[in-house]
Design a protein around this motif. Structure first.
Motif, PDB file in Angstrom:
ATOM      1  N   THR A  19      -6.491  -3.434  -3.210  1.00  0.00           N
ATOM      2  CA  THR A  19      -6.943  -3.812  -4.222  1.00  0.00           C
ATOM      3  C   THR A  19      -7.696  -2.487  -4.963  1.00  0.00           C
ATOM      4  OG1 THR A  19      -7.534  -5.977  -3.809  1.00  0.00           O
ATOM      5  CG2 THR A  19      -8.596  -4.982  -5.670  1.00  0.00           C
ATOM      6  N   GLN A  20      -8.253  -1.568  -4.036  1.00  0.00           N
ATOM      7  CA  GLN A  20      -8.732  -0.292  -4.508  1.00  0.00           C
ATOM      8  C   GLN A  20      -7.746   0.659  -5.098  1.00  0.00           C
ATOM      9  OE1 GLN A  20     -11.550   1.376  -1.548  1.00  0.00           O
ATOM     10  NE2 GLN A  20     -12.419  -0.487  -1.144  1.00  0.00           N
ATOM     11  N   LEU A  21      -6.482   0.396  -4.546  1.00  0.00           N
ATOM     12  CA  LEU A  21      -5.454   1.403  -4.727  1.00  0.00           C
ATOM     13  C   LEU A  21      -4.930   0.652  -6.058  1.00  0.00           C
ATOM     14  CD1 LEU A  21      -3.543   1.928  -1.549  1.00  0.00           C
ATOM     15  CD2 LEU A  21      -4.565   3.684  -2.866  1.00  0.00           C
ATOM     16  N   VAL A  22      -4.820  -0.699  -6.428  1.00  0.00           N
ATOM     17  CA  VAL A  22      -4.474  -1.185  -7.640  1.00  0.00           C
ATOM     18  C   VAL A  22      -5.401  -0.720  -8.700  1.00  0.00           C
ATOM     19  CG1 VAL A  22      -4.222  -3.471  -8.633  1.00  0.00           C
ATOM     20  CG2 VAL A  22      -3.355  -3.393  -6.218  1.00  0.00           C
ATOM     21  N   ARG A  23      -6.694  -0.778  -8.413  1.00  0.00           N
ATOM     22  CA  ARG A  23      -7.459  -0.353  -9.378  1.00  0.00           C
ATOM     23  C   ARG A  23      -7.324   1.029  -9.685  1.00  0.00           C
ATOM     24  NH1 ARG A  23     -13.255  -3.020  -7.101  1.00  0.00           N
ATOM     25  NH2 ARG A  23     -12.844  -5.098  -7.741  1.00  0.00           N
ATOM     26  N   GLN A  24      -7.016   1.938  -8.859  1.00  0.00           N
ATOM     27  CA  GLN A  24      -7.003   3.390  -9.126  1.00  0.00           C
ATOM     28  C   GLN A  24      -5.571   3.753  -9.825  1.00  0.00           C
ATOM     29  OE1 GLN A  24      -6.580   5.320  -5.342  1.00  0.00           O
ATOM     30  NE2 GLN A  24      -6.341   7.592  -6.360  1.00  0.00           N
ATOM     31  N   LYS A  25      -4.430   2.724  -9.501  1.00  0.00           N
ATOM     32  CA  LYS A  25      -3.323   3.042 -10.378  1.00  0.00           C
ATOM     33  C   LYS A  25      -3.499   2.635 -11.658  1.00  0.00           C
ATOM     34  CE  LYS A  25       1.619   1.953 -10.422  1.00  0.00           C
ATOM     35  NZ  LYS A  25       1.560   1.776 -11.971  1.00  0.00           N
ATOM     36  N   ALA A  26      -4.462   1.355 -11.937  1.00  0.00           N
ATOM     37  CA  ALA A  26      -4.720   0.979 -13.404  1.00  0.00           C
ATOM     38  C   ALA A  26      -5.493   2.069 -13.950  1.00  0.00           C
ATOM     39  CB  ALA A  26      -5.386  -0.217 -13.298  1.00  0.00           C
ATOM     40  N   TYR A  27      -6.569   2.888 -13.393  1.00  0.00           N
ATOM     41  CA  TYR A  27      -7.108   3.901 -14.016  1.00  0.00           C
ATOM     42  C   TYR A  27      -6.344   5.043 -14.689  1.00  0.00           C
ATOM     43  CZ  TYR A  27     -11.224   1.354 -12.188  1.00  0.00           C
ATOM     44  OH  TYR A  27     -12.331   0.562 -11.977  1.00  0.00           O
TER      45      TYR A  27
ATOM     46  N   LYS B  39       0.775  -1.079   0.008  1.00  0.00           N
ATOM     47  CA  LYS B  39       0.105   0.074  -0.089  1.00  0.00           C
ATOM     48  C   LYS B  39       0.934   1.372   0.059  1.00  0.00           C
ATOM     49  CE  LYS B  39      -2.747  -0.962   3.387  1.00  0.00           C
ATOM     50  NZ  LYS B  39      -3.810  -0.836   4.501  1.00  0.00           N
ATOM     51  N   ARG B  40       1.887   1.290   0.909  1.00  0.00           N
ATOM     52  CA  ARG B  40       3.034   2.331   0.730  1.00  0.00           C
ATOM     53  C   ARG B  40       3.669   2.406  -0.733  1.00  0.00           C
ATOM     54  NH1 ARG B  40       4.156   0.493   6.114  1.00  0.00           N
ATOM     55  NH2 ARG B  40       5.937  -0.761   5.384  1.00  0.00           N
ATOM     56  N   PHE B  41       3.850   1.597  -1.357  1.00  0.00           N
ATOM     57  CA  PHE B  41       4.316   1.618  -2.647  1.00  0.00           C
ATOM     58  C   PHE B  41       3.475   2.246  -3.469  1.00  0.00           C
ATOM     59  CE2 PHE B  41       5.008  -0.583  -6.849  1.00  0.00           C
ATOM     60  CZ  PHE B  41       6.644  -0.006  -6.965  1.00  0.00           C
ATOM     61  N   LEU B  42       2.213   1.589  -3.450  1.00  0.00           N
ATOM     62  CA  LEU B  42       1.201   2.198  -4.432  1.00  0.00           C
ATOM     63  C   LEU B  42       0.979   3.739  -4.191  1.00  0.00           C
ATOM     64  CD1 LEU B  42      -1.368  -0.860  -4.321  1.00  0.00           C
ATOM     65  CD2 LEU B  42      -0.411   0.063  -6.302  1.00  0.00           C
ATOM     66  N   ASN B  43       0.823   4.035  -2.900  1.00  0.00           N
ATOM     67  CA  ASN B  43       0.362   5.517  -2.476  1.00  0.00           C
ATOM     68  C   ASN B  43       1.408   6.368  -3.147  1.00  0.00           C
ATOM     69  OD1 ASN B  43      -2.021   5.617  -1.289  1.00  0.00           O
ATOM     70  ND2 ASN B  43      -1.321   4.540   0.342  1.00  0.00           N
ATOM     71  N   ASP B  44       2.856   5.874  -2.887  1.00  0.00           N
ATOM     72  CA  ASP B  44       3.863   6.522  -3.310  1.00  0.00           C
ATOM     73  C   ASP B  44       3.958   6.899  -4.853  1.00  0.00           C
ATOM     74  OD1 ASP B  44       6.562   7.988  -3.001  1.00  0.00           O
ATOM     75  OD2 ASP B  44       7.350   6.445  -4.158  1.00  0.00           O
TER      76      ASP B  44
END
Length: 211
Positions: free
Chosen positions: A194-202, A118-123
């Motif tokens: 998973t929501q962060l994964v979707r956000q990054k994909a969008y 999650k920290r990796f995704l947020n960054d």
């Protein structure tokens, strides 16, 4: 194929004290690596445990050398995190859980650390180049995510699948749960990760569309 001679040796002498010292590293590899990877023990504690329980005397620096040689590391690299995200992005429509993913290193499986991911995704999301495109249908453009990642030249992190790059530092697999998921569990909302994964994909899709 199993080696009957080795199996008999393991039963009679699980510490392999009858084996020359340098060769014992190979015989004890799984015994050394498992507490480090699966139990999160520090190298100093692993060294002490091996000395006490297996009469195997080695310095922490020797363990560090062999972990590098065996391609085993406790931390998850940015390249492997990108591979996890790509794998999970393909599964988000199924409400698949990241808990089912495993990282395989040196023949051992370890769970994905959700907090670190999650920290990796947020960054990644925070540092992204913001596209001048309003949220709408184009942000959810239905292009396969693998194609997006393959064509995304704005990132320095070119993760790839294990099939195309067998020398990847680790591979990500879907670990089949011991118990099948119940319908109620499958119907629950996506996890925060998973929501962060979707956000990054969008965002990746929007950036590619603009390019």
């Amino acid at each position: 194929m199993n080696n009957p001679t080795r199996q008999a040796s393991e039963v009679s002498d699980p510490a392999f004290r009858h084996i020359p010292y340098n060769a014992r590293w190979g015989y004890l590899r799984e015994t050394i690596s498992r507490p480090y990877i699966e139990e999160g023990e520090k190298i100093a504690k692993v060294a002490k445990r091996m000395k006490t329980e297996y009469f195997f005397h080695a310095q922490p620096r020797q363990y560090k050398y062999h972990f590098r040689k065996w391609n085993i590391q406790k931390s998850t690299s940015a390249k492997v995190n990108a591979e996890i995200i790509k794998r999970q992005a393909k599964r988000t429509r199924e409400n698949a859980s990241i808990s089912d993913l495993r990282i395989v290193q040196g023949g051992l499986k370890k769970e994905v650390n959700k907090n670190k991911l999650k920290r990796f995704l947020n960054d990644k999301i925070r540092r992204r180049e913001k596209p001048s495109l309003q949220s709408g249908v184009f942000v959810r453009w239905n292009l396969p995510y693998a194609a997006i990642v393959a064509n995304d030249h704005s990132s320095n992190n070119h993760a790839s699948t294990v099939a195309s790059h067998p020398t990847s530092p680790a591979c990500v697999i879907v670990n089949s749960p011991d118990q099948p998921r119940t319908p109620s569990a499958q119907g629950e909302g996506a996890s925060p990760t998973t929501q962060l994964v979707r956000q990054k994909a969008y965002f990746d899709k929007a950036n590619l569309l603009i390019q």
